[in-house]
Design an enzyme around this catalytic site. Structure first.
Site, PDB file in Angstrom:
ATOM      1  N   PHE B 116      -4.210   4.133 -15.454  1.00  0.00           N
ATOM      2  CA  PHE B 116      -3.399   3.125 -14.777  1.00  0.00           C
ATOM      3  C   PHE B 116      -3.896   1.746 -15.165  1.00  0.00           C
ATOM      4  O   PHE B 116      -5.040   1.597 -15.609  1.00  0.00           O
ATOM      5  CB  PHE B 116      -3.472   3.310 -13.254  1.00  0.00           C
ATOM      6  CG  PHE B 116      -2.127   3.447 -12.620  1.00  0.00           C
ATOM      7  CD1 PHE B 116      -1.458   4.651 -12.667  1.00  0.00           C
ATOM      8  CD2 PHE B 116      -1.521   2.368 -12.003  1.00  0.00           C
ATOM      9  CE1 PHE B 116      -0.208   4.777 -12.100  1.00  0.00           C
ATOM     10  CE2 PHE B 116      -0.269   2.492 -11.426  1.00  0.00           C
ATOM     11  CZ  PHE B 116       0.390   3.697 -11.476  1.00  0.00           C
ATOM     12  N   GLN B 240       2.389 -10.465  -6.211  1.00  0.00           N
ATOM     13  CA  GLN B 240       2.382  -9.711  -7.464  1.00  0.00           C
ATOM     14  C   GLN B 240       3.801  -9.425  -7.963  1.00  0.00           C
ATOM     15  O   GLN B 240       4.646  -8.977  -7.192  1.00  0.00           O
ATOM     16  CB  GLN B 240       1.674  -8.373  -7.261  1.00  0.00           C
ATOM     17  CG  GLN B 240       1.708  -7.498  -8.496  1.00  0.00           C
ATOM     18  CD  GLN B 240       0.698  -6.374  -8.426  1.00  0.00           C
ATOM     19  OE1 GLN B 240       0.966  -5.327  -7.865  1.00  0.00           O
ATOM     20  NE2 GLN B 240      -0.488  -6.617  -8.958  1.00  0.00           N
ATOM     21  N   HIS B 242       5.530  -7.013 -10.415  1.00  0.00           N
ATOM     22  CA  HIS B 242       5.291  -5.784 -11.169  1.00  0.00           C
ATOM     23  C   HIS B 242       6.065  -5.881 -12.485  1.00  0.00           C
ATOM     24  O   HIS B 242       7.236  -6.246 -12.481  1.00  0.00           O
ATOM     25  CB  HIS B 242       5.767  -4.582 -10.347  1.00  0.00           C
ATOM     26  CG  HIS B 242       5.349  -3.262 -10.903  1.00  0.00           C
ATOM     27  ND1 HIS B 242       5.861  -2.759 -12.074  1.00  0.00           N
ATOM     28  CD2 HIS B 242       4.452  -2.355 -10.467  1.00  0.00           C
ATOM     29  CE1 HIS B 242       5.293  -1.590 -12.319  1.00  0.00           C
ATOM     30  NE2 HIS B 242       4.445  -1.311 -11.359  1.00  0.00           N
ATOM     31  N   LEU B 252      11.576  -0.267  -8.790  1.00  0.00           N
ATOM     32  CA  LEU B 252      10.290  -0.034  -9.440  1.00  0.00           C
ATOM     33  C   LEU B 252      10.341   1.134 -10.421  1.00  0.00           C
ATOM     34  O   LEU B 252      10.864   2.204 -10.108  1.00  0.00           O
ATOM     35  CB  LEU B 252       9.256   0.276  -8.354  1.00  0.00           C
ATOM     36  CG  LEU B 252       7.838   0.574  -8.817  1.00  0.00           C
ATOM     37  CD1 LEU B 252       7.204  -0.667  -9.412  1.00  0.00           C
ATOM     38  CD2 LEU B 252       7.006   1.072  -7.640  1.00  0.00           C
ATOM     39  N   GLU B 255       3.997   2.030 -13.216  1.00  0.00           N
ATOM     40  CA  GLU B 255       3.039   1.778 -14.280  1.00  0.00           C
ATOM     41  C   GLU B 255       2.534   3.096 -14.867  1.00  0.00           C
ATOM     42  O   GLU B 255       2.079   3.148 -16.013  1.00  0.00           O
ATOM     43  CB  GLU B 255       1.869   1.022 -13.639  1.00  0.00           C
ATOM     44  CG  GLU B 255       0.900   0.379 -14.536  1.00  0.00           C
ATOM     45  CD  GLU B 255       0.019  -0.567 -13.722  1.00  0.00           C
ATOM     46  OE1 GLU B 255       0.548  -1.608 -13.267  1.00  0.00           O
ATOM     47  OE2 GLU B 255      -1.153  -0.260 -13.519  1.00  0.00           O
ATOM     48  N   ARG B 286      -1.384  -6.252 -14.019  1.00  0.00           N
ATOM     49  CA  ARG B 286       0.048  -6.531 -13.862  1.00  0.00           C
ATOM     50  C   ARG B 286       0.388  -8.000 -14.069  1.00  0.00           C
ATOM     51  O   ARG B 286       1.435  -8.321 -14.634  1.00  0.00           O
ATOM     52  CB  ARG B 286       0.505  -6.077 -12.475  1.00  0.00           C
ATOM     53  CG  ARG B 286       0.513  -4.578 -12.366  1.00  0.00           C
ATOM     54  CD  ARG B 286       0.899  -4.108 -10.989  1.00  0.00           C
ATOM     55  NE  ARG B 286       0.950  -2.648 -10.978  1.00  0.00           N
ATOM     56  CZ  ARG B 286       1.111  -1.919  -9.886  1.00  0.00           C
ATOM     57  NH1 ARG B 286       1.238  -2.514  -8.703  1.00  0.00           N
ATOM     58  NH2 ARG B 286       1.164  -0.613  -9.955  1.00  0.00           N
ATOM     59  N   HIS B 353       6.803  -7.642  -6.039  1.00  0.00           N
ATOM     60  CA  HIS B 353       6.347  -6.312  -5.657  1.00  0.00           C
ATOM     61  C   HIS B 353       5.405  -6.282  -4.470  1.00  0.00           C
ATOM     62  O   HIS B 353       5.538  -5.423  -3.597  1.00  0.00           O
ATOM     63  CB  HIS B 353       5.661  -5.696  -6.888  1.00  0.00           C
ATOM     64  CG  HIS B 353       5.270  -4.270  -6.732  1.00  0.00           C
ATOM     65  ND1 HIS B 353       6.182  -3.294  -6.378  1.00  0.00           N
ATOM     66  CD2 HIS B 353       4.084  -3.632  -6.887  1.00  0.00           C
ATOM     67  CE1 HIS B 353       5.565  -2.125  -6.327  1.00  0.00           C
ATOM     68  NE2 HIS B 353       4.288  -2.297  -6.614  1.00  0.00           N
ATOM     69  N   ARG B 394      -3.543  -7.537  -7.404  1.00  0.00           N
ATOM     70  CA  ARG B 394      -3.933  -6.177  -7.052  1.00  0.00           C
ATOM     71  C   ARG B 394      -3.805  -5.256  -8.255  1.00  0.00           C
ATOM     72  O   ARG B 394      -2.842  -5.354  -9.014  1.00  0.00           O
ATOM     73  CB  ARG B 394      -3.040  -5.661  -5.922  1.00  0.00           C
ATOM     74  CG  ARG B 394      -3.275  -4.216  -5.584  1.00  0.00           C
ATOM     75  CD  ARG B 394      -2.479  -3.773  -4.370  1.00  0.00           C
ATOM     76  NE  ARG B 394      -1.040  -3.694  -4.590  1.00  0.00           N
ATOM     77  CZ  ARG B 394      -0.434  -2.751  -5.310  1.00  0.00           C
ATOM     78  NH1 ARG B 394      -1.142  -1.816  -5.921  1.00  0.00           N
ATOM     79  NH2 ARG B 394       0.884  -2.748  -5.437  1.00  0.00           N
TER      80      ARG B 394
END
Lengths: 259, 585
Positions: B116, B240, B242, B252, B255, B286, B353, B394
């Protein structure tokens, strides 16, 4: 790799797309309205709107609520088929409003939208979900193990054993299946497909040790034997769960006591 | 009006709220107030996984995870909190497995793990497999498993109850939590919940953006309730984006798609992330990937007739792998775009996000009324809170982790507090007055402004001015526009005047929350004259540790004449073992 070109995706889902031909159509939504503060009777009401047919039914309901009639009431949250809030009966079939595109509904004719059946209508498209969740709670929808010493690490499970119940883990408790079932419409006593799906999810989980108890619950007169295998539930499931097959597997497990 | 009395009240029934409820119900009489049925919460939309250094498939340890979290957050992370997050991650995942969560498995039968963004071996050497997952439905499985265990524990839920106010009683000059005021959707009735402890776990606030992965219901109700009562909000400028939302819809796409080998490409088919992040490439953090995407678009290498998106390419991955590991997101592409991901790349753009900021807490989940003072009886956990484990950005898979680690901590701390204090704090006089007045005003207003118009304009100005790239000028434009919208909001009216299921009225209430929080975000962003994590100022493109390695604390101030303003203060970052370094992927 596929070379990115101007492909069929361009302009999809985009009302602002600058194409010569307007993507908009005029559609009529025929919505079942009920508000006990106004009238004891439910009525059909038509709304017309200009909309891109690649948009969702939920987008249309929002356009109506936000631009035409703020009293139109429905539940929704995630808007992409994960939260299970917006199951409704659209053109006579149970679906999620956020996962149904207008173009797939023959929008040249009025599109009917009404609450799911078999649960008490509270206002417009909102129904009382309590009996549905009660049936879910009744099948003990949680992992039960008898080990006195919990392992320090995770319980082991083979990929094959994990796959055995994968289909029924996808359930989002939207009630599209249960409220499409003629047996459930008849009287609210039948557990209904969703509760059985969630029992299946644990009965066939190799880590669980309460399969017998759950089977006994479903052996009840309002349990799995009331299923008439009409496949409405499988057709209605927005997650593609083979609901009828899961119910059959529970029935078979009751006969063979093997699972 | 009804008055209820509980030991512990939890606001919100997503991952953090239900994880807290499982703990607090065992220890104290607990009520969970939630505006949605619990299984509707947006935790269910999380896809890719939950980080924990289990080391099931390759070498890993919690210290590496801590470092990645601190670096990912661009050194605004409180390092003591990040260490707790990474250490307790392991038991958190094992707890969920024991509760029944159906994780994907390795050939040995242990929990499988995958790569990730931003998670690395040995402080950035290469990507590491740290994300524990269940296909691309990890959030769904966590939400279902926690709800199942709430059923098992007999957790008491008040479904479709909207918490609209936080009750504060001052004792010897110290603010104490006395309870909350809630509006019952089904009846329109107002309820006061007196409680020894209140835990906010009501989630994020992404709906002030137009293109967002957030649910319609993510309107920052918890943040707004405590902020209006004079408590601060921390680091609200950090939001954030994304990298991979479905183009124009914002839905979404995990990832995990890049973790499985997916590649971002521009209109020339170029794997552009190699230029921006030579080591981690498509799996950089991100904020870095989202800025790279917009740089490609701005420099004319975007795809489509308007050049306004790029592609997520999965076509080189075997269909069996997509079916097994990414079944939901490939179905989203088919359903909403009519695209077959086996053969065609998916058009994507960054999507709003996650709020890194929120209600400031310490590592026990206790809410702070300034940089150090705890508000007795008040707790927060999950996206609504700012511990701060996410700092300025994050890492993916750290939010499902956050809700489990700090949800559990807050649940235990709140219930133990409830057990130790003898009596409830006295309710303020006429506790429901603010909510009653707010509801009455909205219901009876005949003003000409409409909720949908103001919300649309708010979302458009936020997307245009405080998204991935910001400057003093764009942020000022947003601040002015928000002020105008707040003024117009005073004249908003609703069509539905009824009591039963009045969602028209609640959308108006939610818009008020969004406007308050958008203003805090923009004002906080204007004052932060540096670039760090998710906050990128084109006029200040570098990180400035001398002046800005500190948390923003925003307070609502009301003058004697009733005028409202925002006062900004700052709080030091907790540093333990890591010195700030230049951030490279």
């Amino acid at each position: 790799m596929a070379t990115p070109t101007l492909d069929k995706a361009d302009g999809a889902g985009a009302p602002e797309a600058g194409f010569a031909d307007s993507p908009y159509i005029t559609a009529t939504f025929r919505i079942r309205r009920f508000n006990s503060e106004v009238s004891a009777e439910a009525v059909w009401e038509d709304f017309q709107l200009e909309i891109d047919p690649k948009e969702r039914v939920l987008d249309a309901l929002h356009k109506i609520k936000w631009d035409q009639d703020g009293t139109l009431t429905f539940r929704r949250s995630c808007a992409h088929g994960i939260c299970g809030s917006d199951a409704m009966r659209i053109n006579g079939k149970n679906r999620l409003a956020c996962k149904t595109l207008i173009k797939d509904l023959s929008p040249e004719k009025p599109i009917t939208v009404e609450p799911i059946k078999g649960l008490t209508v509270l206002k417009d498209l909102v129904v009382d979900m309590e009996p549905f969740f009660q049936a879910y709670r009744d099948v003990m929808p949680f992992l039960i193990t008898k080990d006195t010493n919990e392992p320090t690490r995770e319980r082991l499970q083979t990929a094959e054993d994990r796959e055995r119940f994968d289909d029924t883990t996808k359930c989002i408790l939207c009630a599209a299946c249960t409220s499409s079932c003629p047996v459930f419409w008849n009287d609210g006593q039948y557990f209904g497909p969703a509760a059985i799906v969630n029992a299946h999810r644990f009965i066939f989980d190799s880590r669980d040790e309460a399969g017998e108890q759950r089977l006994e619950i479903l052996n009840d007169k309002d349990g799995v034997w009331r299923c008439r295998t009409t496949f409405n539930c499988t057709d209605a499931c927005p997650r593609g769960i083979e609901v009828t097959k899961a119910i059959q597997e529970v029935k078979r497990a009751l006969i063979t006591r093997r699972f | 009006m009804k008055i209820h009395k509980y030991d512990t009240v939890i606001v919100g029934a997503g991952g953090a709220g239900m994880r807290a409820a499982i703990e607090s119900t065992k220890r104290s009489r607990t009520a969970v107030l939630t505006k949605l049925y619990p299984t509707r919460s947006h935790t269910g939309a999380a896809q890719g996984g939950m980080a924990a250094a289990l080391a099931n498939v390759e070498e890993d340890n919690w210290e590496w995870h801590t470092f990645d979290t601190v670096k990912g957050g661009d050194y605004l992370v409180d390092q003591d909190a990040a260490e707790i997050l990474a250490k307790e991650a392991i038991d958190s995942v094992l707890d969920l497995e024991k509760m029944g969560l159906p994780f994907n498995r390795t050939p040995d039968g242990t929990i499988d793990q995958r790569r990730f963004g931003g998670h690395s071996r040995n402080h950035g050497e290469a990507p590491v497999r740290r994300s524990c997952y269940a296909a691309d439905r990890t959030g769904h499985m966590i939400l279902q498993t926690l709800y199942q265990n709430c059923v098992k524990e007999g957790v008491e839920f008040f479904n479709e109850f909207y918490v609209l106010d936080q009750l504060i009683t001052e004792i010897d000059g110290v603010k104490h939590s006395a309870g909350v005021v809630a509006y019952e959707l089904a009846t329109g009735e107002i309820h006061v919940f007196q409680a020894k402890a209140v835990i906010y776990a009501s989630g994020g606030t992404g709906k002030f953006f137009k293109v967002t992965s957030n649910a319609h219901t993510l309107t920052g109700d918890g943040q707004a309730a405590v902020y209006r009562r004079g408590l601060p909000l921390e680091d609200m400028e950090f939001f954030q984006f994304h990298p991979t939302g479905i183009w124009r819809m914002g839905i979404l796409l995990t990832e995990g798609a890049r973790g499985e080998g997916g590649i971002l490409r521009n209109k020339d088919g170029e794997r552009f992330m190699e230029k921006y992040a030579p080591v981690m490439k498509d799996l950089a953090s991100r904020d870095v990937v989202s800025r790279s995407i917009y740089t490609e678009i701005r420099e004319g290498r975007g795809c489509g007739p308007e050049g306004d998106h790029v592609y997520l390419d999965l076509t080189h991955l075997p269909p069996e792998q997509l079916d097994a590991k990414l079944p939901d997101i490939t179905e989203f592409a088919r359903t909403y775009l009519g695209i077959e991901p086996y053969t065609d790349p998916i058009p994507i753009q960054p999507t709003a996000h996650y709020a890194m900021g929120g209600i400031p807490t310490n590592v026990r989940g206790e809410v702070l009324s300034d940089n150090t003072t705890v508000v007795p009886g008040l707790y927060a956990a999950g996206e609504v809170a700012c511990v701060s484990v996410h700092g300025a950005n994050r890492l993916g898979t750290n939010s499902l982790l956050d809700i489990n680690v700090f949800g559990k901590r807050a649940g235990i701390a709140a219930a133990e507090y409830s057990a130790t204090v003898a009596a409830h704090v006295e309710l303020p006089e006429d506790p429901a007055s603010l909510v009653v007045a707010q509801i009455e005003r909205l219901r009876s207003s005949t003003g000409s402004e409409r909720v949908a118009d103001i919300r649309r304009e708010l979302q458009e100005t936020m997307d245009a001015n405080v998204m991935v790239f910001r400057t003093e000028q764009t942020i000022k434009t947003a601040v002015e526009k928000i002020a105008e919208l707040r003024e117009r909001y005073r004249h908003v009216s609703v069509q539905d005047k009824g009591k039963r299921f009045n969602t028209d009225l609640l959308e108006a209430v939610e818009l008020g929350n969004l406007l308050d929080l958008a203003e805090v975000m923009a004002v906080s962003a204007l004052a932060r004259k540096e670039s760090r994590g998710g906050h990128y100022r084109e006029d200040y493109p570098n990180r400035d540790d001398v002046n800005f390695m500190r948390h923003t604390m925003a307070y609502r101030e009301v003058g004697d004449d009733g005028t409202e303003s925002i006062r900004l203060d700052y709080k030091p970052v907790v540093q333990t073992r890591y010195q700030p370094m230049e951030r490279k992927y």
